[in-house]
Design a protein around this motif. Structure first.
Motif, short mmCIF file in Angstrom:
data_model
loop_
_atom_site.label_atom_id
_atom_site.label_comp_id
_atom_site.label_asym_id
_atom_site.label_seq_id
_atom_site.Cartn_x
_atom_site.Cartn_y
_atom_site.Cartn_z
N GLY A 49 9.22 -0.03 14.16
CA GLY A 49 9.11 1.30 14.76
C GLY A 49 8.46 2.29 13.80
O GLY A 49 7.64 3.13 14.21
N GLU A 58 8.13 -1.14 19.87
CA GLU A 58 8.78 0.10 19.43
C GLU A 58 7.85 0.94 18.57
O GLU A 58 6.96 0.41 17.88
CB GLU A 58 10.07 -0.20 18.65
CG GLU A 58 9.93 -1.11 17.45
CD GLU A 58 11.30 -1.47 16.83
OE1 GLU A 58 11.78 -0.68 16.00
OE2 GLU A 58 11.83 -2.53 17.17
N SER A 108 14.09 0.33 16.24
CA SER A 108 15.27 -0.46 15.84
C SER A 108 15.17 -0.83 14.36
O SER A 108 16.12 -1.29 13.77
CB SER A 108 15.40 -1.72 16.69
OG SER A 108 14.55 -2.74 16.21
N GLY A 153 11.90 -1.39 10.96
CA GLY A 153 10.63 -1.09 10.31
C GLY A 153 9.42 -1.16 11.24
O GLY A 153 8.43 -0.44 11.02
N HIS A 190 11.26 -13.61 14.48
CA HIS A 190 11.34 -13.43 15.94
C HIS A 190 10.01 -13.86 16.55
O HIS A 190 8.97 -13.25 16.30
CB HIS A 190 11.62 -11.96 16.27
CG HIS A 190 12.86 -11.45 15.61
ND1 HIS A 190 14.12 -11.88 15.96
CD2 HIS A 190 13.05 -10.58 14.59
CE1 HIS A 190 15.02 -11.29 15.20
NE2 HIS A 190 14.40 -10.49 14.35
N ALA A 214 20.92 -10.52 22.94
CA ALA A 214 19.59 -10.16 23.42
C ALA A 214 19.56 -10.22 24.96
O ALA A 214 20.24 -11.05 25.56
CB ALA A 214 18.57 -11.13 22.85
N TRP A 228 6.03 -10.51 18.41
CA TRP A 228 5.99 -11.37 19.61
C TRP A 228 5.90 -10.56 20.88
O TRP A 228 5.33 -11.02 21.88
CB TRP A 228 7.18 -12.32 19.63
CG TRP A 228 8.50 -11.72 20.07
CD1 TRP A 228 9.47 -11.20 19.28
CD2 TRP A 228 8.97 -11.61 21.42
NE1 TRP A 228 10.53 -10.76 20.05
CE2 TRP A 228 10.25 -11.01 21.36
CE3 TRP A 228 8.45 -11.96 22.68
CZ2 TRP A 228 11.01 -10.74 22.51
CZ3 TRP A 228 9.21 -11.68 23.81
CH2 TRP A 228 10.48 -11.08 23.73
N HIS A 229 6.45 -9.35 20.88
CA HIS A 229 6.47 -8.56 22.13
C HIS A 229 5.06 -8.35 22.67
O HIS A 229 4.88 -8.20 23.87
CB HIS A 229 7.10 -7.18 21.89
CG HIS A 229 8.28 -7.19 20.99
ND1 HIS A 229 8.26 -6.72 19.71
CD2 HIS A 229 9.52 -7.67 21.18
CE1 HIS A 229 9.43 -6.88 19.15
NE2 HIS A 229 10.21 -7.46 20.01
N HIS A 242 5.05 -8.67 11.56
CA HIS A 242 6.01 -7.88 10.78
C HIS A 242 7.20 -8.74 10.39
O HIS A 242 7.92 -8.41 9.45
CB HIS A 242 6.52 -6.69 11.60
CG HIS A 242 5.42 -5.74 11.99
ND1 HIS A 242 5.14 -4.61 11.28
CD2 HIS A 242 4.52 -5.79 13.00
CE1 HIS A 242 4.12 -3.98 11.84
NE2 HIS A 242 3.72 -4.68 12.89
N ASN A 243 7.42 -9.81 11.16
CA ASN A 243 8.61 -10.61 10.90
C ASN A 243 8.51 -11.91 11.69
O ASN A 243 8.63 -11.90 12.90
CB ASN A 243 9.84 -9.81 11.36
CG ASN A 243 11.12 -10.41 10.84
OD1 ASN A 243 11.16 -11.58 10.49
ND2 ASN A 243 12.16 -9.60 10.79
O1 LIG Z 1 12.12 -3.26 13.72
C1 LIG Z 1 13.15 -4.20 13.51
C2 LIG Z 1 12.77 -5.53 14.01
O2 LIG Z 1 12.49 -5.37 15.41
C3 LIG Z 1 11.96 -6.52 16.04
O3 LIG Z 1 12.91 -7.59 16.04
C4 LIG Z 1 13.64 -7.69 17.25
C5 LIG Z 1 13.18 -8.91 18.01
O4 LIG Z 1 11.80 -8.86 18.23
C6 LIG Z 1 13.92 -8.96 19.32
O5 LIG Z 1 13.54 -10.13 20.03
C7 LIG Z 1 15.42 -8.99 19.08
O6 LIG Z 1 15.76 -10.22 18.42
C8 LIG Z 1 16.78 -11.01 19.02
C9 LIG Z 1 16.23 -12.43 19.12
O7 LIG Z 1 15.11 -12.45 19.98
C10 LIG Z 1 17.32 -13.34 19.71
O8 LIG Z 1 16.84 -14.69 19.73
C11 LIG Z 1 18.58 -13.28 18.88
O9 LIG Z 1 18.39 -13.87 17.62
O10 LIG Z 1 19.00 -11.91 18.68
C12 LIG Z 1 18.02 -11.04 18.11
C13 LIG Z 1 18.65 -9.65 17.99
O11 LIG Z 1 18.95 -9.13 19.29
O12 LIG Z 1 15.83 -7.91 18.25
C14 LIG Z 1 15.13 -7.80 16.98
C15 LIG Z 1 15.64 -6.56 16.28
O13 LIG Z 1 16.97 -6.73 15.97
C16 LIG Z 1 10.69 -6.92 15.34
O14 LIG Z 1 10.16 -8.08 16.00
C17 LIG Z 1 10.92 -7.19 13.87
O15 LIG Z 1 9.69 -7.39 13.20
C18 LIG Z 1 11.56 -6.00 13.23
O16 LIG Z 1 12.02 -6.42 11.96
#
Ligand SMILES: OC[C@H]1O[C@H](O[C@H]2[C@H](O)[C@@H](O)[C@@H](O[C@H]3[C@H](O)[C@@H](O)[C@@H](O)O[C@@H]3CO)O[C@@H]2CO)[C@H](O)[C@@H](O)[C@@H]1O
Ligand SMILES: Nc1ncnc2c1ncn2[C@@H]1O[C@H](COP(=O)(O)OP(=O)(O)O[C@H]2O[C@H](CO)[C@@H](O)[C@H](O)[C@H]2O)[C@@H](O)[C@H]1O
Length: 560
Positions: A71, A60, A67, A69, A231, A158, A198-199, A227-228
Motif C-alpha cells: 500500500g 492496495e 494492509s 508495504g 503470496h 482469507a 498476484w492481485h 513485492h512478496n
Molecule cells: O502489504 C502487505 C502485503 O499485502 C499483500 O499480501 C496479502 C496477500 O496478497 C493476500 O492474498 C492475503 O494473503 C492471504 C493468503 O492469500 C492466504 O493463502 C493465507 O495465507 O492468508 C493470507 C493472509 O490473509 O493477505 C496478504 C496480506 O496479509 C501483498 O501481496 C504483499 O506483498 C504485502 O506484503
C-alpha cells in the motif's frame, strides 16, 4: 505548462502538447532537455526524458487502502512518476467496509460500466475516479469489494472468492485505459502496465491472450513488480475455466505442487497460479530490492518459482523502494508530538518520553527503547522474538511491539505485556499514527524477518534517527550498513545487519547495540545522523523504473 494528462492524450492524438514536447518516438513524448527540471518548493524536481502513459494495477494503495508495504509503494511511486511528467493512472478496488469508506469520499462515479465475462456469467463493474497529486486514481466498484474485515479476509481467514475479486480487477484494469475519459481523454492503447503482486498478475496474461491477438495493446508493455513471493494467488486447477481465458493459455498459469505439499495420496497437486502467469507473460520483472532479485532465483528464496525466475534473468531487475518524505519526515510529521532533524535531535528525546507516557511505561530517558512494527506473519520472524523475550527482559530495556495478523501471536503479545508490565508493550491492531510515534520514539528498531523483499520500516527508522537491527536478508541487507567503529574515514554504518538468523545471533547483536547506546554516546549519535542523512526519496527509484520502461519498449511484447 501542459498537465501530465494533457501530455498523454495529445500524444495519442498525434498532437504536440504546448511547451514541453520536442518530438515523438513510438508515440512517446520526448521532453526538451533544457526543461528537464523545474523548481518545486525550493527543491529541483527532475523530469523524465521520455514520458509514458503508466497504468498501475494493485490490490492496495495508501491512503485509500493499506494492509502493509504494498500500500505504501503503490500510494507513493505513482505520485513520484507523475511529478516527473508521466501520465499515471492507478487502478485498485473500491473497498467499502463501513469504517474506511471516507477514504474514497473524493472519488466520483464516472458513469462507466463494463461487463466482465468470467466465473460463469457477466459481472458488471463500475469505475470511480479521483484526480489527486497529478495521478488518476481509478477505483473499480463491485459488491465483492464491500464487506467487513480487512482487504483480503476477515477473522475467519482469507476470503474464499479472492480469485474472483482480483480477476475482476485485472479485467477492469485492462479496459480502463480504453474506456475512461480522464481529464477529457482516454489513455489509449500505448500504455506501460505496472502490475503489482498476484492481485494484478492476470493483466499481462489478458494482454497476451485476449487483446494482442485482436490487434489491441500491441504497443503496450507490462512490468510485474514482485513485492512478496509468499503470496502467489494459487487455486485449484478446476477454477481455470472460470477465468474466461482461452483453453490454450492454461499452460501459462499451470502449477503443480511438489508431492510433499499435496494433501492426500490422490491429490495430483494441479493448480493455477496467478503470479506464475505474470512471471511467464510480463515483458519485464522487477523485485523491490537488488538482493531480493537474486534471492528469488534460489531454491531458498524462490518459493517454488526460482527456476522460472532464473529462466527470465535477462529481464529481471531489483529496485529498492523509496519512502514518502511528505508522510515520513521527523521535521514535519503530524503524528508525532515534537519535531526534530539531523541538525537538532532534541525533539527525539521528547518523542521518546511522550511514547513511554502514552504506552504507560516508566518515563526513563536513559533506558534503551526497542521497537517492532509489522504484520504478525511467519515472514517477520516473530517466533524468534518470542524465543528471546525471556532473556531480553532480564536486561534493563523497554520493548514495544505494534502488529496485527496471526491471532496466536496477538494473544502472545497481550500475555507478554501482562507478565513484563514495566518493560513490554504489545499494541495489537493496525494504527498508522502509532507506527509513526513508535518510529520516532524508539532508539532501536528490530526486524528479524526470515526474508524481506525490501522492507520499509528500516528506512523509516533511519529517517527518524532510530537505529535498525535487522536480519541481513533481501532489502534489509541492501539498505542497512553495518556499524564499523574502525572505518577508513572514521566510524561508518547506519545499524546492524546480522546473519545467520538465530536467536543467539539476534540477542548478541541487540546486546551490542544496547551497549553502544549506553556506553558510546557519540558513536550512537553518529549512527543516528548517518541514517538520517541517507537519501531514500522516491525520485531516485522512479528514475530507475524509467530505465526499465525504456528497456521494456525496446523489446517486442510477449506473445505466445
Ligand atoms: O502489504 C502487505 C502485503 O499485502 C499483500 O499480501 C496479502 C496477500 O496478497 C493476500 O492474498 C492475503 O494473503 C492471504 C493468503 O492469500 C492466504 O493463502 C493465507 O495465507 O492468508 C493470507 C493472509 O490473509 O493477505 C496478504 C496480506 O496479509 C501483498 O501481496 C504483499 O506483498 C504485502 O506484503
Ligand atoms: N500494525 C500496524 N500498524 C500500522 N502500520 C503497520 C502495521 N503493520 C505494518 N504496518 C505498516 O505497513 C508497512 C509494512 O511495510 P514493509 O515493507 O515493512 O512490509 P510488508 O511485508 O507489508 O510489505 C511487502 O511489500 C513491501 C513493499 O514493496 C516490501 O518493502 C516488503 O519487503 C514486502 O514484504 C509499513 O508502512 C508499516 O509501518
Amino acid at each position: 505548462m501542459a498537465t501530465p494528462s494533457a501530455v498523454g492524450a495529445a500524444c495519442l492524438l498525434g498532437l504536440e502538447p504546448e511547451g514541453i514536447a520536442e518530438g515523438s518516438i513510438d508515440n512517446t513524448v520526448v521532453v526538451a532537455s533544457e526543461q528537464d527540471s523545474e523548481i518545486v518548493v525550493g527543491k529541483e524536481q527532475a523530469r523524465a526524458k521520455v514520458t509514458q502513459n503508466i497504468v498501475f494495477v494493485t490490490g492496495e494503495a495508501s491512503p485509500y487502502a493499506k494492509s502493509g508495504g504494498l500500500g505504501d509503494v503503490c500510494g507513493s511511486l505513482p505520485v513520484a512518476l507523475a511529478a516527473r511528467g508521466h501520465r499515471v493512472m492507478v487502478v485498485m478496488p473500491r473497498y467499502l467496509n463501513g469504517t474506511s469508506d471516507k477514504n474514497y469520499a473524493n472519488a466520483f462515479y464516472t458513469e462507466k460500466h463494463i461487463r466482465i465475462p468470467c466465473f460463469g456469467g457477466e459481472h458488471e463493474v463500475t469505475f470511480f475516479h479521483e484526480y489527486r497529486d497529478s495521478v488518476d486514481w481509478v477505483f473499480v466498484d463491485h459488491p465483492s469489494y464491500h464487506r467487513p474485515g480487512n482487504l483480503y479476509g476477515d477473522k475467519f481467514g482469507a476470503f474464499g472468492d479472492n480469485q474472483f475479486r482480483y480477476t475482476l480487477l485485472c479485467y477492469a484494469a485492462c479496459e480502463a485505459p480504453l474506456v475512461l475519459e480522464l481529464g477529457g481523454y482516454i489513455y489509449g492503447q500505448n500504455c506501460m502496465f505496472v502490475v503489482n503482486d498476484w492481485h494484478a498478475s492476470l493483466v499481462p496474461v489478458l494482454l497476451a491472450a485476449k487483446y494482442r491477438p485482436y490487434g489491441v495493446y500491441k504497443d503496450s508493455r507490462s512490468i510485474l513488480v514482485i513485492h512478496n513471493l509468499a503470496h502467489q494467488g494459487v487455486e485449484p486447477a478446476s477454477t481455470y475455466p472460470d477465468l474466461g481465458l482461452p483453453p490454450e493459455w492454461y499452460g501459462a498459469l499451470e502449477w503443480v505442487f511438489p508431492e510433499w505439499a499435496r494433501r492426500h495420496a490422490l491429490d495430483k497437486g494441479e493448480a493455477v497460479n496467478f503470479l506464475k502467469g505474470a512471471v511467464v507473460t510480463a515483458d519485464r520483472i522487477v523485485t523491490v530490492s537488488k538482493g531480493y532479485s537474486w534471492e528469488v532465483t534460489t531454491a531458498e528464496g524462490g518459493q517454488g518459482l526460482n527456476e522460472l525466475l532464473s529462466s527470465r534473468k535477462s529481464v529481471l531487475n531489483g529496485i529498492v523502494n523509496g519512502i514518502d518524505i511528505n508522510d515520513w519526515n521527523p521535521a514535519t510529521d503530524k503524528c508525532i508530538p515534537c519535531h526534530y532533524s539531523v541538525d537538532d535531535l532534541s525533539g527525539k528525546a521528547k518523542c521518546k518520553g511522550a511514547l513511554q507516557k502514552e504506552l504507560g511505561l516508566p518515563i526513563r530517558p536513559d533506558v534503551p527503547l526497542i521497537g517492532f512494527i509489522g504484520r504478525l506473519d511467519y515472514q517477520k520472524g516473530i517466533d524468534l522474538i518470542q524465543l528471546i523475550i525471556p532473556d531480553l527482559m532480564r536486561e534493563d530495556v523497554q520493548f514495544v511491539m505494534l502488529g496485527s495478523g496471526d491471532p496466536e501471536l496477538e494473544d502472545w503479545m497481550r500475555s507478554t505485556e501482562s507478565i513484563f508490565k514495566d518493560k513490554f508493550r504489545g499494541w495489537v491492531g493496525f494504527s498508522v499514527p502509532v507506527s509513526h510515534r513508535i518510529t520516532a520514539g524508539c532508539d532501536i528498531l528490530l526486524m528479524p524477518s526470515r526474508f524481506e523483499p525490501c522492507g520499509l520500516n528500516q528506512l523509516y527508522a533511519m529517517q527518524y534517527g532510530t537505529v535498525p537491527v535487522v536480519h541481513a536478508t533481501g532489502g534489509l541487507r541492501d539498505t542497512v550498513e553495518n556499524f564499523n567503529p574502525f572505518g577508513e574515514n572514521g566510524e561508518q554504518g547506519t545499524g546492524w545487519a546480522f546473519a545467520p538468523l538465530t536467536t543467539e545471533n539476534m540477542l548478541w547483536t541487540l546486546r551490542t547495540a544496547i551497549s553502544t547506546y549506553r556506553e558510546h554516546k557519540s558513536s550512537w549519535e553518529g549512527l543516528m545522523k548517518r541514517g538520517m542523512s541517507k537519501d531514500f526519496t522516491w525520485d531516485h527509484a522512479a528514475e530507475q523504473y524509467e530505465q526499465i520502461f525504456q528497456w521494456a519498449f525496446i523489446d517486442r511484447p510477449y506473445v505466445m
